[in-house]
Design a protein around this motif. Structure first.
Motif, PDB file in Angstrom:
ATOM      1  N   CYS A  31       0.852  -1.183   0.000  1.00 51.07           N
ATOM      2  CA  CYS A  31       0.000   0.000   0.000  1.00 51.07           C
ATOM      3  C   CYS A  31       0.891   1.237   0.000  1.00 51.07           C
ATOM      4  O   CYS A  31       2.109   1.155   0.157  1.00 51.07           O
ATOM      5  CB  CYS A  31      -0.962  -0.003   1.192  1.00 51.07           C
ATOM      6  SG  CYS A  31      -0.188   0.327   2.777  1.00 51.07           S
ATOM      7  N   PHE A  67      -7.407   1.625   2.578  1.00 49.64           N
ATOM      8  CA  PHE A  67      -6.113   1.594   1.899  1.00 49.64           C
ATOM      9  C   PHE A  67      -6.265   1.088   0.470  1.00 49.64           C
ATOM     10  O   PHE A  67      -7.217   0.398   0.142  1.00 49.64           O
ATOM     11  CB  PHE A  67      -5.130   0.680   2.650  1.00 49.64           C
ATOM     12  CG  PHE A  67      -4.832   1.151   4.043  1.00 49.64           C
ATOM     13  CD1 PHE A  67      -3.914   2.163   4.267  1.00 49.64           C
ATOM     14  CD2 PHE A  67      -5.479   0.593   5.131  1.00 49.64           C
ATOM     15  CE1 PHE A  67      -3.638   2.609   5.547  1.00 49.64           C
ATOM     16  CE2 PHE A  67      -5.218   1.027   6.417  1.00 49.64           C
ATOM     17  CZ  PHE A  67      -4.296   2.038   6.625  1.00 49.64           C
ATOM     18  N   TYR A  69      -3.951  -1.043  -2.242  1.00 53.19           N
ATOM     19  CA  TYR A  69      -2.740  -1.818  -2.482  1.00 53.19           C
ATOM     20  C   TYR A  69      -2.390  -1.754  -3.965  1.00 53.19           C
ATOM     21  O   TYR A  69      -3.274  -1.691  -4.819  1.00 53.19           O
ATOM     22  CB  TYR A  69      -2.934  -3.271  -2.056  1.00 53.19           C
ATOM     23  CG  TYR A  69      -2.735  -3.464  -0.566  1.00 53.19           C
ATOM     24  CD1 TYR A  69      -1.505  -3.897  -0.071  1.00 53.19           C
ATOM     25  CD2 TYR A  69      -3.753  -3.210   0.334  1.00 53.19           C
ATOM     26  CE1 TYR A  69      -1.309  -4.069   1.277  1.00 53.19           C
ATOM     27  CE2 TYR A  69      -3.566  -3.371   1.690  1.00 53.19           C
ATOM     28  CZ  TYR A  69      -2.345  -3.797   2.160  1.00 53.19           C
ATOM     29  OH  TYR A  69      -2.150  -3.962   3.503  1.00 53.19           O
TER      30      TYR A  69
END
Length: 102
Positions: A31, A67, A69
Motif C-alpha cells: 500500500c 487503503f 494496495y
C-alpha cells in the motif's frame, strides 16, 4: 523495433523513484503507506508516481478498506523485456552490416 507505446513505457520506468517502486512491487503487493516507508518519498509525490504507473498499465490497484494496495503487472515488464531481447538478437545477427558512406 520499439513502438511509440513502448517508448512511453520506457520513459515512465526511467524515473528513479518509479523504478524503485516497480522493484519493490516485484517482490510484494504494497500500500502507499508501505511505499512511503520504503522509499522515503512524500505521500503526495508517491501518489503522483503511482498514478503515472497505473495509467501506463504497469501496476494495478486493489482496494482494502481505507487503503489501496498496488501490484505489479509482470506481463507488461515481460513484453518490454522481450522487445529488448529482440533488439539484442537483431544486433547480434547484423554485427557485420555496415552502410557505406556516400
Amino acid at each position: 523495433m520499439l513502438t511509440s507505446v513502448d517508448s512511453d513505457l520506457i520513459r515512465v520506468l526511467a524515473d528513479p523513484l518509479r523504478l524503485r517502486i516497480v522493484t519493490l512491487l516485484a517482490r510484494e503487493t504494497l500500500c502507499t503507506t508501505h511505499l512511503v516507508e520504503e522509499t522515503g518519498a512524500r505521500q503526495t509525490n508517491l501518489s503522483n508516481h503511482l498514478k503515472v504507473l497505473r495509467e501506463a498499465g504497469v501496476v494495478e490497484t486493489e482496494p482494502c478498506g481505507r487503503f489501496t494496495y498496488y501490484r505489479l503487472k509482470p506481463d507488461v515488464i515481460e513484453r518490454l523485456a522481450g522487445q529488448f531481447a529482440d533488439l539484442a538478437a537483431s544486433a547480434r545477427a547484423h554485427t557485420d552490416a555496415k552502410r557505406a558512406c556516400p
